[in-house]
Design a protein around this motif. Structure first.
Motif, PDB file in Angstrom:
ATOM      1  N   ARG A  38     -33.665 -25.192  -7.695  1.00 22.63           N
ATOM      2  CA  ARG A  38     -34.495 -25.532  -8.920  1.00 22.63           C
ATOM      3  C   ARG A  38     -35.007 -26.283  -9.710  1.00 22.63           C
ATOM      4  O   ARG A  38     -34.083 -26.768  -9.686  1.00 22.63           O
ATOM      5  N   THR A  39     -35.842 -26.756 -10.046  1.00 22.28           N
ATOM      6  CA  THR A  39     -36.639 -27.633 -10.480  1.00 22.28           C
ATOM      7  C   THR A  39     -36.269 -27.468 -11.845  1.00 22.28           C
ATOM      8  O   THR A  39     -35.672 -26.689 -12.335  1.00 22.28           O
ATOM      9  N   ILE A  40     -36.120 -28.691 -11.827  1.00 21.29           N
ATOM     10  CA  ILE A  40     -35.104 -29.686 -13.898  1.00 21.29           C
ATOM     11  C   ILE A  40     -36.196 -29.993 -14.469  1.00 21.29           C
ATOM     12  O   ILE A  40     -36.638 -31.253 -14.062  1.00 21.29           O
ATOM     13  N   HIS A  41     -36.413 -29.601 -15.311  1.00 22.00           N
ATOM     14  CA  HIS A  41     -36.681 -31.300 -16.670  1.00 22.00           C
ATOM     15  C   HIS A  41     -35.800 -31.579 -17.516  1.00 22.00           C
ATOM     16  O   HIS A  41     -35.396 -30.609 -18.637  1.00 22.00           O
ATOM     17  N   TYR A  42     -35.586 -32.806 -18.235  1.00 20.90           N
ATOM     18  CA  TYR A  42     -34.461 -33.157 -19.023  1.00 20.90           C
ATOM     19  C   TYR A  42     -35.634 -34.260 -19.923  1.00 20.90           C
ATOM     20  O   TYR A  42     -36.376 -34.714 -18.963  1.00 20.90           O
ATOM     21  N   SER A  43     -34.563 -34.020 -21.543  1.00 20.83           N
ATOM     22  CA  SER A  43     -35.173 -35.905 -21.697  1.00 20.83           C
ATOM     23  C   SER A  43     -33.612 -35.802 -22.174  1.00 20.83           C
ATOM     24  O   SER A  43     -33.179 -35.420 -22.913  1.00 20.83           O
ATOM     25  N   ILE A  44     -33.812 -37.434 -22.346  1.00 22.34           N
ATOM     26  CA  ILE A  44     -32.666 -38.099 -23.310  1.00 22.34           C
ATOM     27  C   ILE A  44     -32.591 -39.110 -24.315  1.00 22.34           C
ATOM     28  O   ILE A  44     -33.982 -39.724 -23.966  1.00 22.34           O
ATOM     29  N   ALA A  45     -32.742 -38.844 -25.300  1.00 20.71           N
ATOM     30  CA  ALA A  45     -32.452 -39.203 -26.563  1.00 20.71           C
ATOM     31  C   ALA A  45     -32.275 -39.695 -27.658  1.00 20.71           C
ATOM     32  O   ALA A  45     -30.768 -39.762 -27.452  1.00 20.71           O
ATOM     33  N   GLU A  46     -32.526 -41.387 -27.576  1.00 21.73           N
ATOM     34  CA  GLU A  46     -31.585 -41.985 -28.088  1.00 21.73           C
ATOM     35  C   GLU A  46     -30.821 -41.349 -29.688  1.00 21.73           C
ATOM     36  O   GLU A  46     -31.809 -41.345 -31.168  1.00 21.73           O
ATOM     37  N   ASP A  47     -29.663 -41.677 -29.527  1.00 19.82           N
ATOM     38  CA  ASP A  47     -28.880 -41.597 -31.231  1.00 19.82           C
ATOM     39  C   ASP A  47     -29.550 -39.881 -32.013  1.00 19.82           C
ATOM     40  O   ASP A  47     -29.196 -39.301 -32.555  1.00 19.82           O
ATOM     41  N   THR A  48     -29.355 -38.790 -30.407  1.00 18.35           N
ATOM     42  CA  THR A  48     -29.828 -37.693 -31.235  1.00 18.35           C
ATOM     43  C   THR A  48     -28.731 -37.071 -30.825  1.00 18.35           C
ATOM     44  O   THR A  48     -28.801 -35.183 -30.792  1.00 18.35           O
ATOM     45  N   GLY A  49     -27.063 -37.694 -30.784  1.00 19.05           N
ATOM     46  CA  GLY A  49     -25.941 -36.796 -29.694  1.00 19.05           C
ATOM     47  C   GLY A  49     -25.615 -36.091 -31.094  1.00 19.05           C
ATOM     48  O   GLY A  49     -25.813 -36.061 -32.467  1.00 19.05           O
ATOM     49  N   MET A  50     -24.019 -36.154 -30.620  1.00 18.44           N
ATOM     50  CA  MET A  50     -23.614 -35.659 -31.676  1.00 18.44           C
ATOM     51  C   MET A  50     -23.216 -36.557 -33.362  1.00 18.44           C
ATOM     52  O   MET A  50     -23.246 -38.215 -32.716  1.00 18.44           O
ATOM     53  N   ILE A  51     -23.556 -36.143 -34.309  1.00 19.92           N
ATOM     54  CA  ILE A  51     -24.125 -36.492 -35.416  1.00 19.92           C
ATOM     55  C   ILE A  51     -24.250 -38.222 -35.830  1.00 19.92           C
ATOM     56  O   ILE A  51     -24.778 -39.080 -36.451  1.00 19.92           O
ATOM     57  N   GLY A  52     -25.324 -38.001 -34.586  1.00 26.25           N
ATOM     58  CA  GLY A  52     -25.995 -39.885 -34.188  1.00 26.25           C
ATOM     59  C   GLY A  52     -25.672 -40.920 -33.999  1.00 26.25           C
ATOM     60  O   GLY A  52     -26.494 -41.886 -33.471  1.00 26.25           O
ATOM     61  N   SER A  53     -24.362 -40.075 -32.934  1.00 25.60           N
ATOM     62  CA  SER A  53     -23.600 -41.877 -32.448  1.00 25.60           C
ATOM     63  C   SER A  53     -23.999 -41.623 -31.013  1.00 25.60           C
ATOM     64  O   SER A  53     -23.358 -42.752 -30.716  1.00 25.60           O
ATOM     65  N   THR A  54     -24.408 -41.374 -30.735  1.00 25.00           N
ATOM     66  CA  THR A  54     -24.770 -41.455 -29.002  1.00 25.00           C
ATOM     67  C   THR A  54     -25.734 -40.953 -28.217  1.00 25.00           C
ATOM     68  O   THR A  54     -26.899 -39.833 -29.314  1.00 25.00           O
ATOM     69  N   PHE A  55     -26.344 -41.004 -27.192  1.00 23.67           N
ATOM     70  CA  PHE A  55     -27.926 -39.968 -27.098  1.00 23.67           C
ATOM     71  C   PHE A  55     -27.444 -38.952 -26.621  1.00 23.67           C
ATOM     72  O   PHE A  55     -26.067 -38.013 -26.560  1.00 23.67           O
ATOM     73  N   GLY A  56     -28.555 -38.387 -26.976  1.00 26.44           N
ATOM     74  CA  GLY A  56     -28.170 -36.126 -27.011  1.00 26.44           C
ATOM     75  C   GLY A  56     -29.570 -35.895 -25.232  1.00 26.44           C
ATOM     76  O   GLY A  56     -30.702 -37.534 -25.234  1.00 26.44           O
ATOM     77  N   VAL A  57     -29.683 -35.222 -25.350  1.00 24.22           N
ATOM     78  CA  VAL A  57     -29.400 -34.995 -23.800  1.00 24.22           C
ATOM     79  C   VAL A  57     -30.601 -32.700 -23.774  1.00 24.22           C
ATOM     80  O   VAL A  57     -30.202 -32.187 -24.248  1.00 24.22           O
ATOM     81  N   GLU A  58     -31.913 -32.179 -23.225  1.00 24.46           N
ATOM     82  CA  GLU A  58     -32.642 -31.508 -23.635  1.00 24.46           C
ATOM     83  C   GLU A  58     -32.951 -30.908 -22.177  1.00 24.46           C
ATOM     84  O   GLU A  58     -33.559 -32.356 -21.459  1.00 24.46           O
ATOM     85  N   TRP A  59     -32.853 -29.924 -21.754  1.00 22.62           N
ATOM     86  CA  TRP A  59     -33.077 -29.923 -20.468  1.00 22.62           C
ATOM     87  C   TRP A  59     -33.558 -28.268 -20.334  1.00 22.62           C
ATOM     88  O   TRP A  59     -33.380 -27.861 -21.087  1.00 22.62           O
ATOM     89  N   CYS A  60     -33.955 -28.100 -19.284  1.00 22.08           N
ATOM     90  CA  CYS A  60     -34.858 -26.256 -18.604  1.00 22.08           C
ATOM     91  C   CYS A  60     -34.903 -26.780 -17.207  1.00 22.08           C
ATOM     92  O   CYS A  60     -35.460 -27.000 -16.198  1.00 22.08           O
ATOM     93  N   VAL A  61     -34.456 -25.769 -16.751  1.00 23.85           N
ATOM     94  CA  VAL A  61     -34.682 -25.672 -15.121  1.00 23.85           C
ATOM     95  C   VAL A  61     -35.268 -24.123 -14.960  1.00 23.85           C
ATOM     96  O   VAL A  61     -34.714 -23.315 -15.635  1.00 23.85           O
ATOM     97  N   VAL A  62     -36.231 -24.450 -14.791  1.00 19.31           N
ATOM     98  CA  VAL A  62     -37.366 -23.489 -14.211  1.00 19.31           C
ATOM     99  C   VAL A  62     -36.462 -22.363 -13.568  1.00 19.31           C
ATOM    100  O   VAL A  62     -36.144 -22.385 -12.707  1.00 19.31           O
ATOM    101  N   GLY A  63     -37.219 -21.019 -15.113  1.00 19.31           N
ATOM    102  CA  GLY A  63     -36.669 -19.594 -13.624  1.00 19.31           C
ATOM    103  C   GLY A  63     -35.156 -19.537 -14.458  1.00 19.31           C
ATOM    104  O   GLY A  63     -34.944 -18.402 -14.332  1.00 19.31           O
TER     105      GLY A  63
END
Length: 156
Positions: free
Chosen positions: A115-140
């Motif tokens: 399946r296709t996946i789209h995701y973004s990795i963002a600086e300082d959006t993880g746990m309490i801004g201490s690490t990177f955060g990830v948002e993703w979506c798997v098509v379907g």
């Protein structure tokens, strides 16, 4: 009873020393004259964001996908592999916004489907801004339509 008081005092002293060590060990920077009293410049981003194929963001996606499927959809579906990962865009918006790396690729799930996946990795959006955060979506498999239609909202 006197021995208990000494034990409590030693424990409190140890906790206080440990807290002090944590405060002293952390890297700090003094506020500049503008920040001292009347102007705060906001977060300082360094644009240090993991690459699309680095293991840490992929492991976050894999773990959280399995948790989401199990908890909310009563499904045993899991991601077992990643394929054709590539960067779509890096920091596509105006300067001063949170640095994000947008990626796409394919995932192999334990039901044998790619399946296709789209995701973004963002600086300082993880746990309490201490690490990177990830948002993703798997098509379907965007069952709650958070990134609908067809994961379009997970892309830049």
């Amino acid at each position: 009873m006197h021995a208990t008081s000494r034990t409590l005092a030693r424990t409190l002293t140890a906790v206080a020393l440990a807290a002090l060590a944590c405060v002293v060990a952390g890297e700090s920077r003094a506020a500049n004259p503008l920040e001292l009293n009347f102007w705060l410049s906001g977060p300082r981003y360094d644009a240090v964001v993991p690459l699309c194929d680095e293991p840490a963001p992929l492991m976050k996606i894999q773990d959280r996908f399995g948790q989401k499927e199990y908890r909310f959809w009563n499904s045993d579906l899991k991601i077992v592999g990643f394929d054709r990962l590539h960067e779509v865009s890096f920091m596509p918006w105006a300067s001063g916004t949170i640095p994000r790396r947008f990626c796409s690729g394919r995932v192999l799930t334990n039901d044998g489907h790619y399946r296709t996946i789209h995701y973004s990795i963002a600086e300082d959006t993880g746990m309490i801004g201490s690490t990177f955060g990830v948002e993703w979506c798997v098509v379907g498999l965007d069952r709650n339509w958070a990134f609908n239609p067809s994961c379009k909202m997970a892309r830049p």
